[in-house]
Scaffold this active site. Structure first.
Site, PDB file in Angstrom:
ATOM      1  N   LYS A 173      40.621  97.879  58.314  1.00  0.00           N
ATOM      2  CA  LYS A 173      40.907  96.999  59.435  1.00  0.00           C
ATOM      3  C   LYS A 173      40.991  95.587  58.877  1.00  0.00           C
ATOM      4  O   LYS A 173      40.035  95.049  58.328  1.00  0.00           O
ATOM      5  CB  LYS A 173      39.824  97.099  60.507  1.00  0.00           C
ATOM      6  CG  LYS A 173      40.174  96.281  61.760  1.00  0.00           C
ATOM      7  CD  LYS A 173      39.637  94.859  61.662  1.00  0.00           C
ATOM      8  CE  LYS A 173      40.054  94.022  62.869  1.00  0.00           C
ATOM      9  NZ  LYS A 173      39.407  92.680  62.862  1.00  0.00           N
TER      10      LYS A 173
ATOM     11  N   GLY B 273      44.340  88.275  67.081  1.00  0.00           N
ATOM     12  CA  GLY B 273      43.898  87.538  68.255  1.00  0.00           C
ATOM     13  C   GLY B 273      44.190  86.047  68.216  1.00  0.00           C
ATOM     14  O   GLY B 273      44.750  85.498  69.181  1.00  0.00           O
TER      15      GLY B 273
END
Length: 324
Positions: free
Chosen positions: A71, A107
């Site tokens: 990730k 984000g």
């Protein structure tokens, strides 16, 4: 009688002088012995120094053919030097026979674009409330910009990569996340097309996945990147899930890194409040992945260059390794 005559009568031979060739051979022999002696000494010194290298090579061999899901997000993705280093690391993992899969976040980049377009945005429990306008921007940023840049960087570093989202070929099916607050188009992964991903890996291609899932009606869902990485790792039967963050790992009450945690200890940390804030969902993702069959889930500091290589092949612990 002369001294030479006396020596001759005694049966002794006159002293011999070495020829030029003999002198050269004598000096050469001395030089060879000196070099051999120095080499033996050097080998004795370097044997100890070579031991970590031998162990690292052993780890390389043992990891060949293994699937590792990374990730990728945070500072590691926003810093240009770290981004180049990450791409090179993924290419290197391919070159030693490993099968890396990348799931990335984005984000801050989504937030910047929303602000630029004057679209309001809010968070609940660390998750972005996602209406249709926000979802459109999120998909544009994640799939159209970030995803392709990461895949291209890995290719530029000598690897092979293909940028995709969970909507492509319905690789990741998602349902609306349920909770006390309606978060809009925020989803939870419920199915992963492992066959598609394994097919790419078998061809030496690293899938680079943007955290967008496909709903049952074809709608797009915004999925937390940690959650999606954990689901992908479990579906693929990955040996390792590496969660790159902006902290050194899971810390104890005194702020010290805890190198290894069991599932039971993770529960305790959440219950007693030692783990708090944004660390709780990361630990929960790691726990879910391990319960789903992943051998090790590691929360590590993505700000450290080559952190993935250091964990997989190095001597010292990098981050917090969560296992059964």
């Amino acid at each position: 009688p002369s001294s030479s005559a006396i020596a001759h009568e005694a049966g002794s031979s006159p002293p011999r002088r070495l020829s030029h060739r003999g002198l050269r051979m004598s000096r050469l022999s001395w030089l060879i012995f000196a070099i051999l002696g120095a080499t033996v000494s050097a080998l004795a010194v370097t044997a100890a120094a070579a031991h970590p290298l031998v162990k690292s090579l052993g780890r390389v061999a043992s990891n060949a053919g293994q699937v590792v899901v990374v990730k990728y997000g945070g500072h590691a993705m926003s810093n240009a030097a770290l981004a180049d280093s990450f791409a090179a690391d993924i290419a290197l993992l391919q070159s030693v026979g490993m099968k890396p899969v990348v799931v990335h976040g984005g984000g801050p980049q989504i937030g910047a674009m929303l602000e630029k377009l004057a679209i309001p945005s809010s968070f609940v429990g660390g998750l972005r409330v996602t209406d249709e306008a926000t979802m459109e921007i999120a998909e544009m940023v994640l799939a159209g910009s970030i995803n392709k840049k990461i895949a291209a960087s890995i290719c530029q570093a000598g690897g092979r990569a293909l940028g995709l989202t969970g909507r492509d070929d319905r690789i990741v099916t998602a349902v609306k996340r349920q909770g006390e607050v309606d978060l809009g188009l925020v989803g939870e992964p419920v199915a992963v097309r492992a066959d598609v991903l394994h097919s790419l890996l078998a061809q030496g291609i690293t899938p680079v996945l943007a955290p967008i899932g496909a709903g049952t009606e074809g709608e797009a869902y915004n999925i937390n990147a940690d959650t999606m990485a954990g689901a992908v790792a479990a579906a693929l039967g990955a040996t390792q899930l590496l969660l790159l963050t902006d902290v050194s790992g899971v810390l104890d009450g005194q702020g010290m890194l805890m190198p290894k945690l069991t599932l039971a200890r993770c529960h305790e940390l959440i219950q007693d409040g030692t783990a708090s804030g944004g660390m709780i969902p990361k630990i929960q993702t790691a726990m879910d992945a391990v319960q789903g069959g992943v051998e090790h889930a590691v929360v590590m500091d993505g700000r450290v260059r080559h952190c993935t290589l250091m964990h997989l092949f190095g001597e010292d612990a990098v981050g917090t390794d969560i296992s059964r």
